[in-house]
Design a protein around this motif. Structure first.
Motif, PDB file in Angstrom:
ATOM      1  N   GLU A 181      39.104  37.977  33.687  1.00 59.67           N
ATOM      2  CA  GLU A 181      40.501  38.326  33.981  1.00 59.67           C
ATOM      3  C   GLU A 181      40.653  38.937  35.374  1.00 59.67           C
ATOM      4  OE1 GLU A 181      43.024  37.527  32.387  1.00 59.67           O
ATOM      5  OE2 GLU A 181      42.382  37.074  30.342  1.00 59.67           O
ATOM      6  N   LEU A 182      39.722  39.802  35.745  1.00 62.31           N
ATOM      7  CA  LEU A 182      39.814  40.468  37.049  1.00 62.31           C
ATOM      8  C   LEU A 182      39.702  39.452  38.178  1.00 62.31           C
ATOM      9  CD1 LEU A 182      39.993  43.031  38.739  1.00 62.31           C
ATOM     10  CD2 LEU A 182      37.502  43.273  38.534  1.00 62.31           C
ATOM     11  N   ARG A 183      38.752  38.551  38.072  1.00 57.20           N
ATOM     12  CA  ARG A 183      38.574  37.548  39.124  1.00 57.20           C
ATOM     13  C   ARG A 183      39.762  36.588  39.169  1.00 57.20           C
ATOM     14  NH1 ARG A 183      33.299  33.557  39.940  1.00 57.20           N
ATOM     15  NH2 ARG A 183      34.018  32.619  41.909  1.00 57.20           N
ATOM     16  N   THR A 184      40.288  36.229  37.999  1.00 58.91           N
ATOM     17  CA  THR A 184      41.471  35.349  37.963  1.00 58.91           C
ATOM     18  C   THR A 184      42.657  36.005  38.645  1.00 58.91           C
ATOM     19  OG1 THR A 184      40.711  34.373  35.884  1.00 58.91           O
ATOM     20  CG2 THR A 184      43.034  34.091  36.447  1.00 58.91           C
ATOM     21  N   TRP A 185      42.828  37.299  38.367  1.00 61.48           N
ATOM     22  CA  TRP A 185      43.939  38.032  38.984  1.00 61.48           C
ATOM     23  C   TRP A 185      43.781  38.119  40.503  1.00 61.48           C
ATOM     24  CZ3 TRP A 185      43.566  43.568  40.426  1.00 61.48           C
ATOM     25  CH2 TRP A 185      44.778  44.082  40.906  1.00 61.48           C
TER      26      TRP A 185
END
Length: 292
Positions: A181-185
């Motif tokens: 999720e962090l990398r996608t964001w």
């Protein structure tokens, strides 16, 4: 004949409309024009005329005096720190919270969204806010201005609506490729959100640069005052004592000229920043209004 009368009536309406709007524009712009002209007038000429619409002699003495006063330069630095650091922190928190609320698989999403909505409908008031800042030990620090205003509920909901409008396939494809999720964001969502970030960034920057009441309430140390608080003290003072005249070696111009020059200096940074964000601003201002 009827068409000719209609044409004349339309022309008359357009002419009167242009005249009225032009007059209103002149009335609106005149105070800014007068402030700028007075700040650029030679001090001797200003003392002689007191009312100047176009000076015979131009001078930058007011600006030189202000920029040589340590108190004024320090307050500009404080406001710049608030605008840069505060905007960066607010955008980070706002976008992160909005992205989390836009993920349907987030547990407790509705409850958190309801809490964000309640912050818009109900305000705790000045006294509870002051007590909270005091209990957190933030008095007389820049954190007292930045931390309580890190995220605005209205901005969070609007940015969430923008994230909702992005194709859900982006998250699915990123998840298949092994992205968390962090990398996608950071790598996918934020680069696609530049218009929204630019719009909200401008709102936050203007708000932090114009911070006055919170700084007046939480900061007692004059060395940590932002420019708006110092400017208010200058406007209320009949002299230029707020600038700490011992910091400068030149003869000070009239206090009215210093006030005008201080207003110009306090306004120019935001005026300069806006053109760089203008291309994103029109699109970002409509964030969340249309879901496609």
């Amino acid at each position: 004949m009827k068409k000719k009368n209609t044409d004349w009536g339309d022309l008359l309406f357009r002419s009167m409309n242009a005249a009225v709007l032009g007059l209103l524009a002149l009335l609106t712009c005149f105070p800014f024009y007068y402030v700028l002209i007075v700040s650029l007038t030679d001090p001797a000429e200003f003392l002689q005329k007191r009312w100047v619409l176009w000076p015979d002699q131009w001078s930058l003495d007011s600006y030189r005096y202000l920029l040589s006063a340590k108190a004024f330069v320090r307050s500009i630095g404080n406001s710049a720190f608030l605008a840069v650091v505060g905007t960066a922190c607010s955008l980070t928190v706002t976008s992160a919270l909005a992205y989390a609320l836009s993920r349907r698989r987030m547990r407790g999403r509705r409850q958190v969204q309801l809490m964000v909505l309640l912050t818009i409908l109900f305000s705790p008031g000045m006294i509870p806010a002051y007590m909270l800042v005091r209990q957190l030990g933030l008095l007389n620090s820049m954190g007292s201005i930045i931390i309580p205003t890190l995220a605005n509920g209205w901005s969070v909901l609007l940015m969430k609506a923008f994230f909702d409008s992005l194709p859900s396939e982006l998250d699915e494809s990123a998840s298949i490729d092994g992205s968390n999720e962090l990398r996608t964001w950071l790598s996918i969502i934020l680069p696609l959100s530049l218009p929204a970030l630019a719009a909200f960034g401008l709102f936050y920057a203007v708000g932090y640069w114009n911070q006055f009441f919170s700084a007046l309430l939480y900061i007692n140390d004059a060395k940590k005052w932002p420019i708006q608080v110092l400017l208010q003290n200058m406007l209320l003072s009949a002299s230029n004592t707020e600038l700490d005249a011992n910091d400068v070696s030149t003869q000070p111009p009239p206090s009215e000229m210093l006030k005008m020059a201080a207003i110009i200096i306090a306004t120019v940074p935001i005026v300069i920043v806006y053109p760089f964000l203008q291309k994103h601003f029109a699109k970002g201002a409509m964030v969340g209004s249309i879901k496609g």
